[in-house]
Design a protein around this motif. Structure first.
Motif, PDB file in Angstrom:
ATOM      1  N   ASP A 164       0.833  -1.211   0.000  1.00 25.98           N
ATOM      2  CA  ASP A 164       0.000   0.000   0.000  1.00 25.98           C
ATOM      3  C   ASP A 164       0.868   1.262   0.000  1.00 25.98           C
ATOM      4  O   ASP A 164       0.600   2.221  -0.740  1.00 25.98           O
ATOM      5  N   ASP A 165       1.902   1.264   0.837  1.00 27.74           N
ATOM      6  CA  ASP A 165       2.790   2.434   0.913  1.00 27.74           C
ATOM      7  C   ASP A 165       3.479   2.687  -0.420  1.00 27.74           C
ATOM      8  O   ASP A 165       3.619   3.830  -0.872  1.00 27.74           O
ATOM      9  N   ARG A 166       3.925   1.605  -1.040  1.00 27.77           N
ATOM     10  CA  ARG A 166       4.637   1.719  -2.323  1.00 27.77           C
ATOM     11  C   ARG A 166       3.704   2.265  -3.406  1.00 27.77           C
ATOM     12  O   ARG A 166       4.087   3.151  -4.178  1.00 27.77           O
ATOM     13  N   ASN A 167       2.481   1.762  -3.453  1.00 24.77           N
ATOM     14  CA  ASN A 167       1.539   2.218  -4.467  1.00 24.77           C
ATOM     15  C   ASN A 167       1.178   3.688  -4.284  1.00 24.77           C
ATOM     16  O   ASN A 167       1.045   4.442  -5.245  1.00 24.77           O
ATOM     17  N   GLU A 168       1.025   4.099  -3.036  1.00 24.02           N
ATOM     18  CA  GLU A 168       0.746   5.505  -2.753  1.00 24.02           C
ATOM     19  C   GLU A 168       1.903   6.386  -3.208  1.00 24.02           C
ATOM     20  O   GLU A 168       1.697   7.473  -3.774  1.00 24.02           O
ATOM     21  N   ALA A 169       3.133   5.915  -2.974  1.00 22.08           N
ATOM     22  CA  ALA A 169       4.312   6.683  -3.366  1.00 22.08           C
ATOM     23  C   ALA A 169       4.418   6.802  -4.884  1.00 22.08           C
ATOM     24  O   ALA A 169       4.802   7.851  -5.414  1.00 22.08           O
ATOM     25  N   PHE A 170       4.090   5.725  -5.596  1.00 21.99           N
ATOM     26  CA  PHE A 170       4.120   5.778  -7.058  1.00 21.99           C
ATOM     27  C   PHE A 170       3.156   6.855  -7.567  1.00 21.99           C
ATOM     28  O   PHE A 170       3.499   7.651  -8.441  1.00 21.99           O
ATOM     29  N   ALA A 171       1.939   6.858  -7.026  1.00 27.38           N
ATOM     30  CA  ALA A 171       0.948   7.846  -7.459  1.00 27.38           C
ATOM     31  C   ALA A 171       1.432   9.256  -7.160  1.00 27.38           C
ATOM     32  O   ALA A 171       1.301  10.162  -7.995  1.00 27.38           O
ATOM     33  N   ARG A 172       2.007   9.439  -5.994  1.00 23.79           N
ATOM     34  CA  ARG A 172       2.490  10.770  -5.595  1.00 23.79           C
ATOM     35  C   ARG A 172       3.644  11.233  -6.493  1.00 23.79           C
ATOM     36  O   ARG A 172       3.819  12.429  -6.742  1.00 23.79           O
ATOM     37  N   ALA A 173       4.435  10.258  -6.996  1.00 24.14           N
ATOM     38  CA  ALA A 173       5.581  10.589  -7.844  1.00 24.14           C
ATOM     39  C   ALA A 173       5.214  10.728  -9.317  1.00 24.14           C
ATOM     40  O   ALA A 173       6.093  10.934 -10.161  1.00 24.14           O
ATOM     41  N   GLY A 174       3.918  10.609  -9.632  1.00 29.90           N
ATOM     42  CA  GLY A 174       3.486  10.756 -11.013  1.00 29.90           C
ATOM     43  C   GLY A 174       3.641   9.498 -11.843  1.00 29.90           C
ATOM     44  O   GLY A 174       3.629   9.558 -13.076  1.00 29.90           O
ATOM     45  N   ILE A 175       3.778   8.348 -11.196  1.00 34.34           N
ATOM     46  CA  ILE A 175       3.890   7.067 -11.903  1.00 34.34           C
ATOM     47  C   ILE A 175       2.511   6.429 -11.943  1.00 34.34           C
ATOM     48  O   ILE A 175       1.952   6.051 -10.906  1.00 34.34           O
ATOM     49  N   GLU A 176       1.941   6.328 -13.123  1.00 29.52           N
ATOM     50  CA  GLU A 176       0.621   5.721 -13.274  1.00 29.52           C
ATOM     51  C   GLU A 176       0.781   4.202 -13.306  1.00 29.52           C
ATOM     52  O   GLU A 176       1.486   3.665 -14.163  1.00 29.52           O
ATOM     53  N   ALA A 177       0.144   3.506 -12.369  1.00 20.74           N
ATOM     54  CA  ALA A 177       0.296   2.052 -12.252  1.00 20.74           C
ATOM     55  C   ALA A 177      -0.920   1.329 -12.820  1.00 20.74           C
ATOM     56  O   ALA A 177      -2.066   1.707 -12.557  1.00 20.74           O
ATOM     57  N   VAL A 178      -0.644   0.281 -13.596  1.00 21.46           N
ATOM     58  CA  VAL A 178      -1.686  -0.588 -14.129  1.00 21.46           C
ATOM     59  C   VAL A 178      -1.412  -1.983 -13.589  1.00 21.46           C
ATOM     60  O   VAL A 178      -0.394  -2.593 -13.909  1.00 21.46           O
ATOM     61  N   ALA A 179      -2.305  -2.480 -12.740  1.00 21.97           N
ATOM     62  CA  ALA A 179      -2.093  -3.756 -12.063  1.00 21.97           C
ATOM     63  C   ALA A 179      -3.093  -4.800 -12.536  1.00 21.97           C
ATOM     64  O   ALA A 179      -4.263  -4.488 -12.788  1.00 21.97           O
ATOM     65  N   TYR A 180      -2.613  -6.039 -12.637  1.00 18.53           N
ATOM     66  CA  TYR A 180      -3.473  -7.184 -12.944  1.00 18.53           C
ATOM     67  C   TYR A 180      -3.311  -8.190 -11.813  1.00 18.53           C
ATOM     68  O   TYR A 180      -2.195  -8.537 -11.422  1.00 18.53           O
ATOM     69  N   ALA A 181      -4.455  -8.656 -11.280  1.00 21.56           N
ATOM     70  CA  ALA A 181      -4.424  -9.555 -10.132  1.00 21.56           C
ATOM     71  C   ALA A 181      -5.602 -10.524 -10.191  1.00 21.56           C
ATOM     72  O   ALA A 181      -6.665 -10.191 -10.726  1.00 21.56           O
ATOM     73  N   PRO A 182      -5.441 -11.716  -9.632  1.00 20.01           N
ATOM     74  CA  PRO A 182      -6.551 -12.669  -9.608  1.00 20.01           C
ATOM     75  C   PRO A 182      -7.577 -12.306  -8.542  1.00 20.01           C
ATOM     76  O   PRO A 182      -7.344 -11.431  -7.696  1.00 20.01           O
ATOM     77  N   THR A 183      -8.712 -12.963  -8.567  1.00 21.98           N
ATOM     78  CA  THR A 183      -9.732 -12.773  -7.549  1.00 21.98           C
ATOM     79  C   THR A 183      -9.117 -12.973  -6.167  1.00 21.98           C
ATOM     80  O   THR A 183      -8.397 -13.937  -5.947  1.00 21.98           O
ATOM     81  N   PRO A 184      -9.352 -12.074  -5.218  1.00 19.22           N
ATOM     82  CA  PRO A 184      -8.733 -12.195  -3.892  1.00 19.22           C
ATOM     83  C   PRO A 184      -9.040 -13.526  -3.228  1.00 19.22           C
ATOM     84  O   PRO A 184     -10.156 -14.041  -3.335  1.00 19.22           O
ATOM     85  N   THR A 185      -8.045 -14.089  -2.537  1.00 18.98           N
ATOM     86  CA  THR A 185      -8.235 -15.376  -1.868  1.00 18.98           C
ATOM     87  C   THR A 185      -7.597 -15.415  -0.488  1.00 18.98           C
ATOM     88  O   THR A 185      -8.154 -15.972   0.439  1.00 18.98           O
ATOM     89  N   ARG A 186      -6.428 -14.803  -0.318  1.00 18.69           N
ATOM     90  CA  ARG A 186      -5.694 -14.948   0.949  1.00 18.69           C
ATOM     91  C   ARG A 186      -6.204 -13.949   1.990  1.00 18.69           C
ATOM     92  O   ARG A 186      -6.224 -12.742   1.765  1.00 18.69           O
ATOM     93  N   GLY A 187      -6.611 -14.483   3.137  1.00 23.62           N
ATOM     94  CA  GLY A 187      -7.012 -13.641   4.252  1.00 23.62           C
ATOM     95  C   GLY A 187      -8.323 -12.915   4.067  1.00 23.62           C
ATOM     96  O   GLY A 187      -8.587 -11.925   4.748  1.00 23.62           O
ATOM     97  N   VAL A 188      -9.170 -13.380   3.135  1.00 25.52           N
ATOM     98  CA  VAL A 188     -10.468 -12.736   2.919  1.00 25.52           C
ATOM     99  C   VAL A 188     -11.587 -13.751   3.155  1.00 25.52           C
ATOM    100  O   VAL A 188     -11.389 -14.958   3.058  1.00 25.52           O
ATOM    101  N   THR A 189     -12.771 -13.259   3.449  1.00 26.24           N
ATOM    102  CA  THR A 189     -13.927 -14.121   3.669  1.00 26.24           C
ATOM    103  C   THR A 189     -14.517 -14.575   2.337  1.00 26.24           C
ATOM    104  O   THR A 189     -14.215 -14.003   1.271  1.00 26.24           O
ATOM    105  N   LYS A 190     -15.378 -15.584   2.412  1.00 27.46           N
ATOM    106  CA  LYS A 190     -16.071 -16.043   1.206  1.00 27.46           C
ATOM    107  C   LYS A 190     -16.925 -14.930   0.612  1.00 27.46           C
ATOM    108  O   LYS A 190     -17.039 -14.809  -0.613  1.00 27.46           O
ATOM    109  N   ALA A 191     -17.519 -14.136   1.492  1.00 32.85           N
ATOM    110  CA  ALA A 191     -18.361 -13.034   1.017  1.00 32.85           C
ATOM    111  C   ALA A 191     -17.531 -11.997   0.260  1.00 32.85           C
ATOM    112  O   ALA A 191     -17.962 -11.483  -0.782  1.00 32.85           O
TER     113      ALA A 191
END
Length: 417
Positions: free
Chosen positions: A22-49
């Motif tokens: 989270d800290d790294r992503n915030e810093a990228f945005a603040r530095a003018g670096i536009e980030a495009v991320a691809y990730a699978p459906t969340p699974t670790r540490g999250v509920t079924k809902a």
């Protein structure tokens, strides 16, 4: 400038390093670096809902449009090693084709991936060859060294040779490799990686978010019915096969005669279920409490709970590593009790007098170290203050995240220095 991120885990998933992401992503945005991320459906540490909710989220934006997250479907992560390996393989295969063909991915100027899973670096190297874009590799764990240290593979065996081939291919093609310690840097140099490729960026601490919370105001005391008068030893992090938590349980059992010494283990992982069975089984251990990972907003309470906090691993598994939880312990003004392999962690602890170092696997020495701190509360306070001072001088969020942003910018601009 646009940065492509191919992720294994992504918010709202909860891992021990979520705050770094989270800290790294915030810093990228603040530095003018536009980030495009691809990730699978969340699974670790999250509920079924939560998982069901995110199955319907294909795209979302954050930081005023400076970060876009694209989600793709993938089956959930389980405890089976084979299924996890299959999931990682499918993940990397899907992300390779996404990076090569997806419209938003093709507009990016550089690629950033991390070392979980280990094959992700090799996948990124292949993307670089096809797309002709620079590739930055964040190395949080050295593969296949980690396979040897955990006993999954033997040095010189087939799995080790395959791992070394993957490692060499990744390092050869990476434009920059960001490592988390000087020991990591030395490891890579010994393997022939050019020094100009390697950047050392220690995992950091948000010194504002992690601070000393007095026991009287600690939320975990009331939340879990803990006795505020006891002397607590805490462990917070991954509960896996390499942490030597069985030895810690043996030490805890040997200290049951001290009614006011108590161990609190906070976290989740592949070994969590077995650990619960040992703590709560037929020969239950009365001075150990297991808690799940806590919300990040309570992180100061987590690391302030103990009178001292543990960094622990099996012999041979902590070489060339400084776990990031070390900085959180120090940031909360608590002494570090490290049962670990000799190396950089020992130097930091002893040179700054911010804890006690015990060789990994030495059960008697760990017990003695616990009793030393238990019998000298003033020493605990002094070591905690020393640790906090070190963190504030060297390991703040501002320093670490700025280094990441600078490295990304230099790679996109083609600076080879």
């Amino acid at each position: 400038m646009r940065l492509l991120q191919l992720l294994c885990y992504c918010e709202p998933e909860i891992t021990s390093s979520s705050y770094l992401i989270d800290d790294r992503n915030e810093a990228f945005a603040r530095a003018g670096i536009e980030a495009v991320a691809y990730a699978p459906t969340p699974t670790r540490g999250v509920t079924k809902a939560t998982r069901k909710e995110y199955k319907g989220r294909k795209t979302e934006t954050k930081y005023g449009g400076m970060r876009t997250i694209h989600r793709f479907p993938l089956f959930g992560e389980g405890s089976s090693t084979m299924l996890r390996a299959l999931r990682y393989t499918l993940l990397c295969t899907m992300e390779f084709f996404i990076a090569v063909f997806a419209k938003d991915a093709r507009r990016c100027d550089a690629l950033l991936v991390f070392s979980t899973p280990p094959i992700q670096g090799a996948m990124a190297a292949l993307v670089k060859k096809v797309r002709r874009i620079p590739f930055i590799y964040g190395l949080q764990d050295i593969f296949p060294d980690s396979l040897v240290s955990t006993g999954i593979a033997k040095k010189g065996g087939l799995a080790w040779k395959i791992g070394r081939a993957i490692e060499n291919f990744t390092y050869h093609n990476a434009d920059k490799i960001i490592v988390i310690s000087e020991d990591f840097r030395k490891n890579l140099l010994a393997k022939g990686v050019p020094e100009s490729k390697i950047e050392v960026v220690y995992n950091w601490v948000d010194a504002d978010a992690i601070a000393d919370i007095p026991r009287s105001r600690n939320l975990l005391i009331g939340r879990y019915g803990l006795d505020p008068e006891k002397f607590y030893l805490t462990y917070c992090g991954n509960i896996g096969l390499t942490q030597n938590l069985d030895m810690l349980l043996d030490v805890a059992r040997s200290l049951e005669e001290y009614e006011d010494i108590h161990f609190v283990l906070i976290g989740n992982g592949a070994y969590r279920q077995q650990l619960e069975q040992k703590v709560n089984g037929q020969r239950s251990i009365n001075n150990v409490t297991l808690l799940p990972f806590q919300p990040y907003e309570d992180i100061a309470h987590v690391f302030s709970l103990g009178d001292a906090s543990l960094v622990i691993s099996k012999p041979g598994t902590g070489a060339s590593s400084v776990p990031s939880k070390t900085w959180s312990i120090m940031g909360a003004s608590r002494p570090v009790l490290a049962s670990f392999d000799d190396g950089e962690l020992r130097s930091i602890i002893e040179q700054n007098n911010c804890g006690l170092f015990i060789p990994a696997g030495d059960k008697d020495a760990l017990r003695a170290a616990i009793l030393r701190l238990y019998n000298d509360r003033q020493l605990c306070q002094e070591m905690g203050c020393n640790g906090r001072r070190y963190v504030c001088q060297h390991l703040t969020k501002e320093i670490g995240t700025q280094r990441y942003a600078d490295i990304v910018k230099s790679v996109i601009k083609g600076d080879k220095s």
